[in-house]
Design a protein around this motif. Structure first.
Motif, PDB file in Angstrom:
ATOM      1  N   THR A 122      28.653  21.432  61.557  1.00 42.88           N
ATOM      2  CA  THR A 122      28.524  20.346  60.765  1.00 42.88           C
ATOM      3  C   THR A 122      29.314  19.156  61.287  1.00 42.88           C
ATOM      4  N   LEU A 123      30.489  19.369  61.750  1.00 39.70           N
ATOM      5  CA  LEU A 123      31.400  18.204  62.325  1.00 39.70           C
ATOM      6  C   LEU A 123      30.706  17.659  63.515  1.00 39.70           C
ATOM      7  N   GLY A 124      29.835  18.486  64.321  1.00 39.44           N
ATOM      8  CA  GLY A 124      29.117  18.071  65.315  1.00 39.44           C
ATOM      9  C   GLY A 124      28.015  17.216  65.016  1.00 39.44           C
ATOM     10  N   ALA A 125      27.511  17.501  63.729  1.00 43.29           N
ATOM     11  CA  ALA A 125      26.589  16.432  63.109  1.00 43.29           C
ATOM     12  C   ALA A 125      27.203  15.284  62.695  1.00 43.29           C
ATOM     13  N   CYS A 126      28.599  15.507  62.252  1.00 42.69           N
ATOM     14  CA  CYS A 126      29.415  14.272  61.954  1.00 42.69           C
ATOM     15  C   CYS A 126      29.764  13.131  63.169  1.00 42.69           C
ATOM     16  N   VAL A 127      29.948  13.816  64.278  1.00 38.58           N
ATOM     17  CA  VAL A 127      30.020  13.175  65.538  1.00 38.58           C
ATOM     18  C   VAL A 127      29.031  12.378  65.881  1.00 38.58           C
ATOM     19  N   LEU A 128      27.811  12.914  65.658  1.00 44.49           N
ATOM     20  CA  LEU A 128      26.572  12.111  66.012  1.00 44.49           C
ATOM     21  C   LEU A 128      26.121  11.061  64.936  1.00 44.49           C
ATOM     22  N   GLU A 134      22.854  25.255  49.965  1.00 48.15           N
ATOM     23  CA  GLU A 134      23.413  26.572  49.260  1.00 48.15           C
ATOM     24  C   GLU A 134      23.796  27.246  50.434  1.00 48.15           C
ATOM     25  N   GLY A 135      24.281  28.411  50.183  1.00 45.41           N
ATOM     26  CA  GLY A 135      24.705  29.594  51.202  1.00 45.41           C
ATOM     27  C   GLY A 135      26.152  28.805  51.698  1.00 45.41           C
ATOM     28  N   ILE A 136      26.145  28.837  53.095  1.00 44.80           N
ATOM     29  CA  ILE A 136      27.541  28.383  53.585  1.00 44.80           C
ATOM     30  C   ILE A 136      27.419  26.697  53.626  1.00 44.80           C
ATOM     31  N   GLY A 137      26.380  26.102  53.207  1.00 41.51           N
ATOM     32  CA  GLY A 137      26.180  24.778  53.117  1.00 41.51           C
ATOM     33  C   GLY A 137      27.403  23.967  52.667  1.00 41.51           C
ATOM     34  N   PRO A 138      27.794  24.298  51.376  1.00 41.00           N
ATOM     35  CA  PRO A 138      28.829  23.923  50.575  1.00 41.00           C
ATOM     36  C   PRO A 138      30.249  23.864  51.353  1.00 41.00           C
ATOM     37  N   GLU A 139      30.606  25.018  52.083  1.00 40.20           N
ATOM     38  CA  GLU A 139      31.793  25.258  52.630  1.00 40.20           C
ATOM     39  C   GLU A 139      31.868  24.468  53.899  1.00 40.20           C
ATOM     40  N   VAL A 140      30.769  24.266  54.654  1.00 43.52           N
ATOM     41  CA  VAL A 140      30.978  23.579  56.054  1.00 43.52           C
ATOM     42  C   VAL A 140      30.953  22.140  55.857  1.00 43.52           C
ATOM     43  N   VAL A 141      30.234  21.488  54.622  1.00 40.83           N
ATOM     44  CA  VAL A 141      30.077  20.239  54.504  1.00 40.83           C
ATOM     45  C   VAL A 141      31.434  19.829  53.807  1.00 40.83           C
TER      46      VAL A 141
END
Ligand code: IPM
Ligand code: MG
Length: 375
Positions: A300-306, A29-36
């Motif tokens: 979120t991109l940082g999480a993708c890097v991990l 929810e919130g900005i979650g969908p946008e950043v994902v």
């Protein structure tokens, strides 16, 4: 409980075939969908360049799950996540997240706090206080006060509530081993957050020190968590790896957001003993800016890097990091970074387009080493 001494890195055999990964995206929810969605565009691009494929399934958690399935963490989401190569998560306001972490025993939460040179002046501290800052907060994620006995009752004195900070020694031991291993791979210093002057039955210091015998070269530095919080804002460069319980790690990692300029920049990985992981930004749903298309997708991109690093896709991870540094060095800033002077305000879509352009113009040598990009 798992007995593995280290978390596997689940790299696939690149040299024999093009690997294929399946991930489950839980936008929330919130900005979650946008950043994902934004981060996925970049992930797909690096997958193409690195020669692996990425299959994306969509799962539900929190309020969207409740509306559709009558549960914050529905069976349908579990079925999708089982057997996948990772879960990419956005944010939820309430419900589901703690259950998801617990269900897969994602006990090892990695929260890197690294300063980007071009954002030094965005820190809450003076640039010279944060230059070169590179801290790894390791937070125990499936036990402690978040999961201990709790309740809300009423007696003759009135209504009351309680949450209990309970840790089995073995739960401390297994996260200690992960932290010691990381410290050994980094600069060899492990600071252990504790509060033994008030909570003596949770002897983090003694337990971590006992495990440290198997990790030569690592200096274990116990530190009372209140002092640790103060040292993080006085002299953060002194830290390498910080190990903390669930609640202490939650609090300390937000200080990290202030140090690097915005919580919106930080991503995290939560791993279980099999190396299976949940990857999420550290920020929450940010309801005040949800739907405006201005959220910072870099956490979120940082999480993708991990996630890519966990898969052994170091090249793909590196492409994202290089592109991010370049876009930021050119002065592009999302609103959370309060652009000033010659800095350029961009929205979520614009920063992703800039990143994609950088990624496509990066040039690699045959040995896989990254060259300067084309100008
Ligand atoms: C985090 C968040 C969560 C936590 C909340 C949303 C429950 O603050 O991941 O840091 O406390 O773990
Ligand atoms: Mg938090």
């Amino acid at each position: 409980m798992y007995e593995a001494s280290s978390i596997n890195e689940s790299g696939k055999m690149k040299f024999f075939s093009n690997p294929s990964y399946r991930i489950v995206c839980i936008p929330g929810e919130g900005i979650g969908p946008e950043v994902v969605e934004a981060a996925l565009k970049v992930l797909q691009q690096v997958a193409k360049l690195e020669g692996f494929t990425l299959q994306v399934d969509y799962g539900w958690l929190g309020n969207t799950a409740l509306e559709q399935f009558g549960s914050y963490f529905p069976q349908a989401t579990i079925e999708l996540c089982d057997g996948s190569d990772g879960i990419l998560f956005g944010a939820v306001t309430q419900g589901g997240l703690l259950e998801l972490r617990k269900h897969y025993d994602f006990f090892c939460n990695l929260r890197p706090i690294r300063i980007v040179d071009s954002l030094l002046h965005k820190s809450s501290l003076r640039p010279e206080k944060v230059k070169g800052l590179d801290i790894l907060v390791i937070r125990e994620l499936v036990s402690g006060i978040y999961f201990g006995p709790s309740g809300r009752f009423e007696d003759e004195q009135g209504a009351y509530g309680y949450h209990t900070m309970l840790y089995y020694d073995e739960e401390i031991r297994r996260i200690a081993r992960q932290a010691l291993r990381k410290a050994q791979q980094r600069r060899g210093r492990l600071t252990v957050a504790h509060k033994e002057n008030a909570l003596p039955h949770l002897p983090w210091t003694r337990i971590v020190q006992a495990e440290a015998i198997n990790f030569p070269g690592v200096i274990v530095e116990p530190m009372l968590v209140d002092n640790l919080a103060m040292q993080m804002v006085l002299n953060p460069q002194r830290f390498d790896v910080i190990l903390a319980s669930n609640l202490f790690g939650d609090i300390l990692s937000d200080i990290g957001g202030a140090l690097v300029g915005s919580l919106g920049l930080l991503g995290s990985a939560s791993l279980n003993a099999d190396g299976f992981g949940l990857y999420e930004p550290i920020h929450g749903t940010a309801p005040d800016i949800a739907g405006l298309g201005i959220a910072n997708p870099l956490g979120t991109l940082g999480a993708c890097v991990l996630m890519l690093q966990q898969w052994g896709e170091a090249g793909a991870a590196q492409r994202i990091l290089v592109a991010q540094d370049k876009v930021l060095a050119k002065g592009y800033r999302t609103a959370d970074l309060s652009p000033q002077g010659s800095e350029i305000l961009v929205n979520t879509e614009e920063i992703i387009d800039l990143l994609l352009a950088e990624i496509c113009s990066e040039k690699y040598s045959e040995s896989g080493v990254l060259y300067e990009s084309y100008k």
